[in-house]
Design an enzyme around this catalytic site. Structure first.
Site, short mmCIF file in Angstrom:
data_model
loop_
_atom_site.label_atom_id
_atom_site.label_comp_id
_atom_site.label_asym_id
_atom_site.label_seq_id
_atom_site.Cartn_x
_atom_site.Cartn_y
_atom_site.Cartn_z
N ASP A 93 0.86 -1.06 0.02
CA ASP A 93 -0.01 0.00 0.08
C ASP A 93 0.94 1.13 0.13
O ASP A 93 1.84 1.32 0.82
CB ASP A 93 -0.95 0.04 1.15
N ILE A 94 0.58 2.01 -0.95
CA ILE A 94 1.71 3.47 -0.84
C ILE A 94 1.26 4.38 0.19
O ILE A 94 2.31 5.12 0.41
CB ILE A 94 1.12 3.97 -2.31
N HIS B 5 -6.47 -5.69 2.58
CA HIS B 5 -5.10 -5.19 3.37
C HIS B 5 -4.83 -6.31 4.22
O HIS B 5 -5.67 -6.73 5.02
CB HIS B 5 -6.05 -4.07 4.27
N HIS C 259 -10.03 -5.36 -2.81
CA HIS C 259 -8.62 -5.37 -2.38
C HIS C 259 -8.76 -5.88 -0.78
O HIS C 259 -9.37 -5.24 -0.18
CB HIS C 259 -7.59 -4.20 -2.58
P1 5GP Z 1 -9.69 1.51 0.44
O1 5GP Z 1 -10.28 1.23 -0.82
O2 5GP Z 1 -9.57 0.04 1.04
O3 5GP Z 1 -10.48 2.21 1.51
O4 5GP Z 1 -8.12 2.10 0.40
C1 5GP Z 1 -7.79 1.93 -0.50
C2 5GP Z 1 -6.12 1.56 -0.37
O5 5GP Z 1 -5.54 1.66 -1.49
C3 5GP Z 1 -5.59 2.96 0.51
O6 5GP Z 1 -5.10 2.41 1.65
C4 5GP Z 1 -4.51 3.48 -0.38
O7 5GP Z 1 -3.28 4.04 0.25
C5 5GP Z 1 -4.20 2.46 -1.46
N1 5GP Z 1 -3.90 3.13 -2.62
C6 5GP Z 1 -4.56 3.91 -3.47
N2 5GP Z 1 -3.98 4.25 -4.56
C7 5GP Z 1 -2.84 3.61 -4.65
C8 5GP Z 1 -1.65 3.42 -5.73
O8 5GP Z 1 -1.90 4.21 -6.74
N3 5GP Z 1 -0.88 2.57 -5.37
C9 5GP Z 1 -0.78 1.97 -4.22
N4 5GP Z 1 0.30 1.00 -4.00
N5 5GP Z 1 -1.64 1.81 -3.19
C10 5GP Z 1 -2.79 2.81 -3.36
#
Ligand code: 5GP
Length: 129
Positions: free
Chosen positions: A29-30, A95, A93
């Protein structure tokens, strides 16, 4: 339009890759909650985890288990926490977040690591697979 995670899977956007097979992909995660925070995704595009077909869902969990066991070996932790949120990126996704205690799992507090540290962490996890 392709999701950002599909672009990552295709190599159109860079990532710190951890693992890949024919159907699934794992990368850091970035904006990690903790060091070694990995996202595990299916290669097919689906927004909501409970709309995945049973085979893809169970395969995703089995793939995530392999990655979690590798995280455990590579990063100091007592558990690898599992979370599914999906409010930000419309591509399923999971985590995987190594934690020492419950309060380490705080999505409101992200950490920052240098690129070199991220690359080192991804490599350390990949080497345990
Ligand atoms: P959620 O959709 O579960 O709320 O969070 C999405 C997750 O994807 C976040 O923790 C965010 O940091 C990660 N994320 C979003 N865009 C990118 C990206 O371009 N690259 C990476 N490696 N992680 C990402």
């Amino acid at each position: 339009m392709a999701t950002i995670f599909t672009k990552i899977i295709k190599g159109e956007i860079p990532c710190y890759k951890v693992a890949e097979d024919d159907d699934y992909f794992a990368f850091l995660d970035i904006n990690p909650v903790q060091k070694g925070h990995v996202l595990v995704v299916p290669k097919i595009e689906e927004d909501y985890i409970f709309r995945l077909d049973d085979e893809t869902l169970s395969g995703l969990m089995v793939f995530a288990k392999k990655v979690a066991l590798a995280i455990e070996k590579a990063v100091s932790c007592t558990r690898v926490a599992v979370a599914v949120i999906g409010m930000e990126v419309p591509h399923v996704h999971i985590h995987l977040i190594p934690i020492q205690k419950e309060s380490d799992l705080n999505f409101a507090q992200k950490k920052e690591f240098e690129a070199g540290e991220m690359a080192k962490t991804a490599k350390a996890i990949a080497e345990q697979l």
